[in-house]
Write a protein that holds these residues in place. Structure first.
Motif, PDB file in Angstrom:
ATOM      1  N   ILE A 120       0.840  -1.204   0.000  1.00  0.00           N
ATOM      2  CA  ILE A 120       0.000   0.000   0.000  1.00  0.00           C
ATOM      3  C   ILE A 120       0.871   1.249   0.000  1.00  0.00           C
ATOM      4  O   ILE A 120       0.572   2.232  -0.691  1.00  0.00           O
ATOM      5  CB  ILE A 120      -0.951  -0.011   1.222  1.00  0.00           C
ATOM      6  CG1 ILE A 120      -1.949  -1.166   1.110  1.00  0.00           C
ATOM      7  CG2 ILE A 120      -1.704   1.326   1.325  1.00  0.00           C
ATOM      8  CD1 ILE A 120      -2.852  -1.316   2.327  1.00  0.00           C
ATOM      9  N   MET A 123       1.996   2.506  -3.403  1.00  0.00           N
ATOM     10  CA  MET A 123       1.011   3.071  -4.331  1.00  0.00           C
ATOM     11  C   MET A 123       1.237   4.573  -4.484  1.00  0.00           C
ATOM     12  O   MET A 123       1.401   5.288  -3.500  1.00  0.00           O
ATOM     13  CB  MET A 123      -0.412   2.808  -3.825  1.00  0.00           C
ATOM     14  CG  MET A 123      -0.806   1.356  -3.799  1.00  0.00           C
ATOM     15  SD  MET A 123      -2.479   1.119  -3.108  1.00  0.00           S
ATOM     16  CE  MET A 123      -2.588  -0.667  -3.062  1.00  0.00           C
ATOM     17  N   ILE A 128      -6.540   5.751  -5.179  1.00  0.00           N
ATOM     18  CA  ILE A 128      -6.519   4.301  -5.018  1.00  0.00           C
ATOM     19  C   ILE A 128      -5.948   3.925  -3.658  1.00  0.00           C
ATOM     20  O   ILE A 128      -6.472   3.053  -2.961  1.00  0.00           O
ATOM     21  CB  ILE A 128      -5.706   3.649  -6.163  1.00  0.00           C
ATOM     22  CG1 ILE A 128      -6.458   3.803  -7.494  1.00  0.00           C
ATOM     23  CG2 ILE A 128      -5.433   2.175  -5.876  1.00  0.00           C
ATOM     24  CD1 ILE A 128      -5.713   3.284  -8.704  1.00  0.00           C
ATOM     25  N   GLN A 129      -4.898   4.602  -3.266  1.00  0.00           N
ATOM     26  CA  GLN A 129      -4.269   4.301  -1.980  1.00  0.00           C
ATOM     27  C   GLN A 129      -5.213   4.578  -0.815  1.00  0.00           C
ATOM     28  O   GLN A 129      -5.334   3.769   0.113  1.00  0.00           O
ATOM     29  CB  GLN A 129      -2.983   5.113  -1.803  1.00  0.00           C
ATOM     30  CG  GLN A 129      -2.199   4.728  -0.548  1.00  0.00           C
ATOM     31  CD  GLN A 129      -1.015   5.648  -0.312  1.00  0.00           C
ATOM     32  OE1 GLN A 129      -1.185   6.848  -0.123  1.00  0.00           O
ATOM     33  NE2 GLN A 129       0.195   5.081  -0.315  1.00  0.00           N
ATOM     34  N   THR A 132      -8.068   1.976  -0.641  1.00  0.00           N
ATOM     35  CA  THR A 132      -7.530   0.688  -0.190  1.00  0.00           C
ATOM     36  C   THR A 132      -7.239   0.712   1.299  1.00  0.00           C
ATOM     37  O   THR A 132      -7.638  -0.195   2.052  1.00  0.00           O
ATOM     38  CB  THR A 132      -6.248   0.338  -0.964  1.00  0.00           C
ATOM     39  OG1 THR A 132      -6.489   0.433  -2.368  1.00  0.00           O
ATOM     40  CG2 THR A 132      -5.784  -1.067  -0.624  1.00  0.00           C
ATOM     41  N   ARG A 133      -6.553   1.753   1.740  1.00  0.00           N
ATOM     42  CA  ARG A 133      -6.193   1.870   3.156  1.00  0.00           C
ATOM     43  C   ARG A 133      -7.452   1.968   4.031  1.00  0.00           C
ATOM     44  O   ARG A 133      -7.522   1.359   5.104  1.00  0.00           O
ATOM     45  CB  ARG A 133      -5.307   3.099   3.363  1.00  0.00           C
ATOM     46  CG  ARG A 133      -4.596   3.123   4.715  1.00  0.00           C
ATOM     47  CD  ARG A 133      -3.849   4.432   4.895  1.00  0.00           C
ATOM     48  NE  ARG A 133      -2.825   4.642   3.893  1.00  0.00           N
ATOM     49  CZ  ARG A 133      -1.587   4.133   3.961  1.00  0.00           C
ATOM     50  NH1 ARG A 133      -1.265   3.361   4.981  1.00  0.00           N
ATOM     51  NH2 ARG A 133      -0.710   4.397   3.026  1.00  0.00           N
ATOM     52  N   ASP A 184      -0.428   0.165  -8.972  1.00  0.00           N
ATOM     53  CA  ASP A 184      -1.347   0.717  -7.974  1.00  0.00           C
ATOM     54  C   ASP A 184      -2.700   0.026  -8.075  1.00  0.00           C
ATOM     55  O   ASP A 184      -3.270  -0.436  -7.082  1.00  0.00           O
ATOM     56  CB  ASP A 184      -1.543   2.218  -8.191  1.00  0.00           C
ATOM     57  CG  ASP A 184      -0.314   3.027  -7.846  1.00  0.00           C
ATOM     58  OD1 ASP A 184       0.685   2.422  -7.385  1.00  0.00           O
ATOM     59  OD2 ASP A 184      -0.347   4.250  -8.031  1.00  0.00           O
ATOM     60  N   TYR A 187      -2.349  -3.942  -7.315  1.00  0.00           N
ATOM     61  CA  TYR A 187      -2.189  -4.232  -5.883  1.00  0.00           C
ATOM     62  C   TYR A 187      -3.489  -3.977  -5.122  1.00  0.00           C
ATOM     63  O   TYR A 187      -3.888  -4.763  -4.258  1.00  0.00           O
ATOM     64  CB  TYR A 187      -1.069  -3.384  -5.279  1.00  0.00           C
ATOM     65  CG  TYR A 187       0.328  -3.691  -5.783  1.00  0.00           C
ATOM     66  CD1 TYR A 187       0.606  -4.859  -6.494  1.00  0.00           C
ATOM     67  CD2 TYR A 187       1.381  -2.802  -5.553  1.00  0.00           C
ATOM     68  CE1 TYR A 187       1.889  -5.129  -6.959  1.00  0.00           C
ATOM     69  CE2 TYR A 187       2.671  -3.073  -6.002  1.00  0.00           C
ATOM     70  CZ  TYR A 187       2.917  -4.228  -6.707  1.00  0.00           C
ATOM     71  OH  TYR A 187       4.190  -4.493  -7.162  1.00  0.00           O
ATOM     72  N   SER A 188      -4.133  -2.864  -5.435  1.00  0.00           N
ATOM     73  CA  SER A 188      -5.387  -2.541  -4.764  1.00  0.00           C
ATOM     74  C   SER A 188      -6.453  -3.590  -5.073  1.00  0.00           C
ATOM     75  O   SER A 188      -7.174  -4.038  -4.175  1.00  0.00           O
ATOM     76  CB  SER A 188      -5.875  -1.159  -5.185  1.00  0.00           C
ATOM     77  OG  SER A 188      -7.118  -0.865  -4.572  1.00  0.00           O
ATOM     78  N   LEU A 243     -11.672   0.370 -10.306  1.00  0.00           N
ATOM     79  CA  LEU A 243     -11.423  -0.508  -9.168  1.00  0.00           C
ATOM     80  C   LEU A 243     -12.628  -1.423  -8.925  1.00  0.00           C
ATOM     81  O   LEU A 243     -12.468  -2.628  -8.643  1.00  0.00           O
ATOM     82  CB  LEU A 243     -11.132   0.326  -7.922  1.00  0.00           C
ATOM     83  CG  LEU A 243     -10.491  -0.383  -6.716  1.00  0.00           C
ATOM     84  CD1 LEU A 243      -9.242  -1.145  -7.128  1.00  0.00           C
ATOM     85  CD2 LEU A 243     -10.168   0.642  -5.634  1.00  0.00           C
TER      86      LEU A 243
END
Length: 319
Positions: A120, A123, A128-129, A132-133, A184, A187-188, A243
């Motif tokens: 994370i 990213m 997106i970060q 996700t977080r 990014d 991974y997300s 996403l």
């Protein structure tokens, strides 16, 4: 050391304590009721039939019950099955607890949190970060404890997080081979694709499907969660829709549960990595239960194949 349930051979006697993973009532051809029990310990599970069951048996041998039993291991239609000789509920005097029978991920929760946090952190896209977080923080406790499925793959405590860690590590290698991939987004998508299972499933022990799981499913649940997170964080833009598409399409085909096929490179690779990791996990766990030169039971989720462990694997392992 007590022999693990997964390592008994046909004809061997089984005697010990086990956890009831699931219990399903049925009716035999003679009209009498019976229970199909899935019994487990830390090494695996096996099916057993409790014939001529009573309403009291349904309560005594429900999911999450611990039982003391004896029986003989058999084989029915290519699958191991335990023929019960005697069974009773465990008591406090037996000194056993549920955690004694649970298989867990090979990594600690702390190790998995550290790995996922690093991905994370890498990213670069702030939208997106943040999404996700936000979602991982919202469901972190459940994410670290839940299995990835009720059966077939990563169906053990912390299996969901372990599945994600394995996929992230594969994704990094794929991104080096194919630099055009947006890491990014990839991974997300990996971190979020199965996160809806913390709502779809009942919990880390003897997992079953919740009402939301049966009526909505983890894909729909997570698409909605991404939308709500974006609103809460006041994020608008294409990243949110893309996403959501990764989550919607990660099963690839309608008959496998995806409303949309992958229409983005990252969605395609997400599906492939997801499928690859699930299948390798199923193969590894099945082959771990047999000796070189032997075949596994038929693996329903792997096209009902019996897998073979080559003899030279034993020599390879020694070296």
């Amino acid at each position: 050391m007590k022999k693990g349930l997964a390592f008994y051979k046909v004809g061997e006697m089984v005697d010990g304590f086990f956890l009831v993973k699931s219990s399903v009532k049925g009716t035999a051809s003679n009209g009498k009721p019976f229970l199909t029990l899935i019994l487990q310990d830390q090494t695996g599970d096996v099916e057993a039939k409790l014939w001529d069951s009573s309403p009291e048996d349904e309560e005594l041998y429900a999911a999450q019950a611990i039982v003391k039993l004896s029986g003989e291991m058999g084989n029915y239609r290519g699958k191991m099955q335990l023929k019960l000789k005697a069974i009773r509920p465990a008591t406090e005097l037996d000194g056993v607890k549920i955690s004694d029978f649970l298989e867990t991920a090979p990594l600690t929760q702390e190790e998995m949190v550290e790995t996922i946090t690093q991905y994370i952190f890498e990213m670069k896209n702030p939208n997106i970060q943040r999404i996700t977080r936000h979602l991982l923080k919202k469901y972190q406790n459940e994410f670290l404890e839940y299995p990835a499925a009720v059966k077939n793959h990563h169906e053990f405590v912390s299996g969901l997080a372990f599945h994600v860690v394995s996929m992230l590590n594969m994704a990094r290698s794929f991104s080096q081979l194919y630099p055009s991939l947006d890491t990014d987004l990839l991974y997300s998508g990996i971190i979020l694709h199965d996160l809806g299972k913390v709502i779809e499933l009942s919990g880390p022990v003897a997992a079953s499907y919740t009402l939301e799981g049966k009526l909505l499913g983890h894909i729909t649940i997570m698409v909605n969660e991404i939308g709500m997170a974006a609103k809460e964080l006041e994020i608008a833009g294409e990243e949110v829709t893309v996403l959501q598409h990764l989550v919607l399409s990660h099963h690839s085909k309608p008959e496998w549960g995806s409303p949309k096929q992958p229409l983005i490179r990252e969605a395609e690779i997400l599906h492939m990595i997801d499928n690859f990791d699930a299948r390798m996990n199923m193969m590894d766990r099945a082959l771990d239960k047999v000796q070189p030169g032997e075949f596994t039971d038929k693996q329903f989720a792997l096209e009902n194949r019996s897998l073979y462990k080559p003899l030279f694997h034993a020599e390879f392992a020694k070296n």
